[in-house]
Motif scaffolding. Structure first.
Motif, short mmCIF file in Angstrom:
data_model
loop_
_atom_site.label_atom_id
_atom_site.label_comp_id
_atom_site.label_asym_id
_atom_site.label_seq_id
_atom_site.Cartn_x
_atom_site.Cartn_y
_atom_site.Cartn_z
N ALA A 104 9.65 6.49 -2.82
CA ALA A 104 9.45 7.37 -1.66
C ALA A 104 9.78 8.83 -1.98
N PRO A 111 0.82 -1.21 0.00
CA PRO A 111 0.00 0.00 0.00
C PRO A 111 0.86 1.27 0.00
N HIS A 112 0.34 2.34 -0.64
CA HIS A 112 1.04 3.63 -0.69
C HIS A 112 0.04 4.73 -0.33
N PRO A 113 -0.18 4.98 0.95
CA PRO A 113 -1.17 6.00 1.34
C PRO A 113 -0.88 7.37 0.72
N ALA A 114 0.39 7.72 0.50
CA ALA A 114 0.70 9.03 -0.10
C ALA A 114 0.12 9.11 -1.51
N GLU A 124 -2.52 7.41 -2.55
CA GLU A 124 -3.99 7.49 -2.39
C GLU A 124 -4.41 8.94 -2.16
N LEU A 125 -3.65 9.66 -1.32
CA LEU A 125 -3.95 11.07 -1.07
C LEU A 125 -3.82 11.89 -2.35
N THR A 147 9.06 10.41 -4.72
CA THR A 147 7.86 11.03 -5.31
C THR A 147 6.76 11.17 -4.26
N GLU A 148 6.72 10.24 -3.32
CA GLU A 148 5.71 10.35 -2.26
C GLU A 148 5.92 11.63 -1.46
#
Lengths: 333, 137
Positions: A320, A179-182, A184-185, A322-323
């Motif tokens: 990370a 999962p990549h919550p950043a 998703e935001l 780019t996140e």
């Protein structure tokens, strides 16, 4: 490899004799093999030597592109006097060299963006290139796709921005191994701000300083057209501003070379079209997210065993970066 | 228990060799790939040093954010599994729009940023430092 290639060129170009020398793999090209070679061509008793580049698919990649599409777009750009290498011969037949490839003119110059940003000999290029790149981009966006038989390019759909967001969201859901919550935001942020896209043009799709051949005087050639499609021209403007292409020179958002306002103004002068800063920002956020998804895709290419490469593997740990940039951008007022 | 050198010391020794001897003796593609190899070794060394405490901190922060009890897990593998499950739950909540606005959004941004910064402390500490320098003014 050179023998089969020589026979192919002779047949395609109608040459009586072809010999190939100095063939070697060039640096760069994480997702594509690039070879340099010199071909001596003989026809009607006249002999000429051409400096060539061969672009070939190394294997199965996660984001599929086609050599034929890239060849056709390059040919159209060359005819419209966009500075690009002239393309010569294309092969879809895997029996010739194991994978599709094409041959094009080898343009002298430098492609390593870090040198552009740091070496003293490129001081003039650094000053000239933002405006040059904006002017060339305006020219690319004026290419009439239908007139050049480029109708096969991916269409923009009802809304180019929404189409692109959905396309990359689908890739992300399919490819991401964790999962990549950043991200998703970032998807939520984008979906709440989809710009209406009145202009539909040819979009280069990978317009950044890493895809430019330059000399001390500035731009010589625009490369890597494999992601060209039809869509919102502001996509290319936003992509130019993606953080990864600044190579650490973050105070200059446009490729580490210039300010957004100046780049937009130069584009407006060359195209006669106003740049809406909100739309450009949407595409900059999208661009960072897209690069993040590409890093995942490149790592998957290695992990799935299609192309074993420490370079592709290591790109998986760049996600990370780019996140962090996405969090910075979506938290701006 | 293994003898010295530690895993980190072995990796650093190998990375030093690649940087000093291979990068300088090669050019073009092989030189570029050698730099990548040295960089990958440094990433692994930093990860070995900090992964345990980072993942445990991430799990605590995610559990608090999502209103869950801190999971009773011990091995690093189990903690990592818990982190993935909690990040999946958070992702689902974000997709549902729960973090679109309001004070929970502020909390989410804080927790996600902390986790991303920890990933960069392993993968690319210089990138994080440059970012902090710019945002600090």
């Amino acid at each position: 490899m050179s023998d089969r290639l020589a026979r192919f060129i002779a047949a395609e170009g109608g040459f009586s004799a072809v010999s190939i020398a100095n063939m070697h793999r060039m640096a760069g090209g994480a997702s594509r093999e690039i070879w340099a070679l010199d071909a001596t061509l003989e026809k009607d008793g006249i002999r000429e030597t051409r400096a060539l580049v061969l672009r070939r698919d190394p294997g199965q990649h996660k984001i599929d592109t086609s050599r034929r599409a890239e060849f056709m777009v390059l040919r159209a750009a060359h005819r419209e006097r966009v500075p690009v290498p002239e393309v010569f011969w294309l092969s879809d037949n895997p029996e010739v060299l194991g994978a599709p490839f094409f041959l094009m003119e080898r343009v002298d110059g430098e492609t390593i963006a870090r040198r552009l940003l740091r070496d003293p000999e490129y001081a003039t290029a650094r000053k000239e290139m933002p405006a040059q790149l904006a002017t060339i981009l305006a020219k690319i966006h004026r290419i009439d796709a239908a007139a050049h038989d480029l109708d096969f390019l991916p269409p923009p759909g009802e809304n180019a921005a929404l189409t692109e967001v959905r396309r990359y969201e689908e890739s992300f859901r399919r490819l991401a191994l964790e999962p990549h919550p950043a991200f998703e935001l970032a998807f939520r942020w984008l979906l709440a701000r989809v710009p209406r896209t009145p202009r539909k043009t040819l979009v280069h799709g990978d317009y950044r300083i890493g895809n430019v051949i330059f000399g001390p005087e500035g731009v010589r050639s625009i490369l890597d057209w494999e992601l060209a499609h039809l869509g919102d021209p502001m996509e290319d403007v936003g992509w130019m501003c993606v953080r990864a292409w600044r190579f650490g020179n973050d105070r200059m958002p446009v490729g580490g070379l210039g300010r957004r306002e100046d780049f937009f103004a130069a584009y407006e002068r060359a195209s006669g079209v106003q740049v809406d800063p909100a739309a450009a920002r949407f595409w900059e956020v999208f661009g960072n997210l897209r690069w993040g998804i590409i890093t995942i895709s490149q790592a998957r290419t290695h992990l799935d065993g299609n192309v074993k490469s420490v370079e592709l593997a290591s790109i998986g740990r760049r996600t990370a970066e780019t996140e962090l940039e996405l969090l910075n951008l979506i938290e701006l007022p | 228990m293994q003898d010295r050198p530690t895993a980190i010391e072995l990796l650093e020794a190998a990375a030093d060799f690649v940087e000093r001897e291979i990068v300088t003796a090669t050019s073009g593609r092989v030189q570029f790939q050698s730099r990548v190899v040295a960089n990958v070794m440094r990433i692994v060394a930093r990860e070995v040093a900090s992964e345990d405490s980072m993942v445990r901190a991430e799990v605590r922060a995610l559990a608090d954010l999502l209103g869950r009890e801190h999971p009773h897990v011990h091995s690093l593998a189990d903690v990592s599994k818990a982190a993935t499950a909690l990040n999946e739950e958070l992702s689902k909540r974000i997709r549902a729009g729960d973090a679109d606005s309001g004070s929970w959004r502020t909390d989410v941004l804080k927790v996600v940023r902390a986790a991303v910064e920890d990933k960069l402390r392993v993968a690319n500490p210089r990138y994080l430092e440059a970012d902090l320098a710019i945002r600090g003014g």
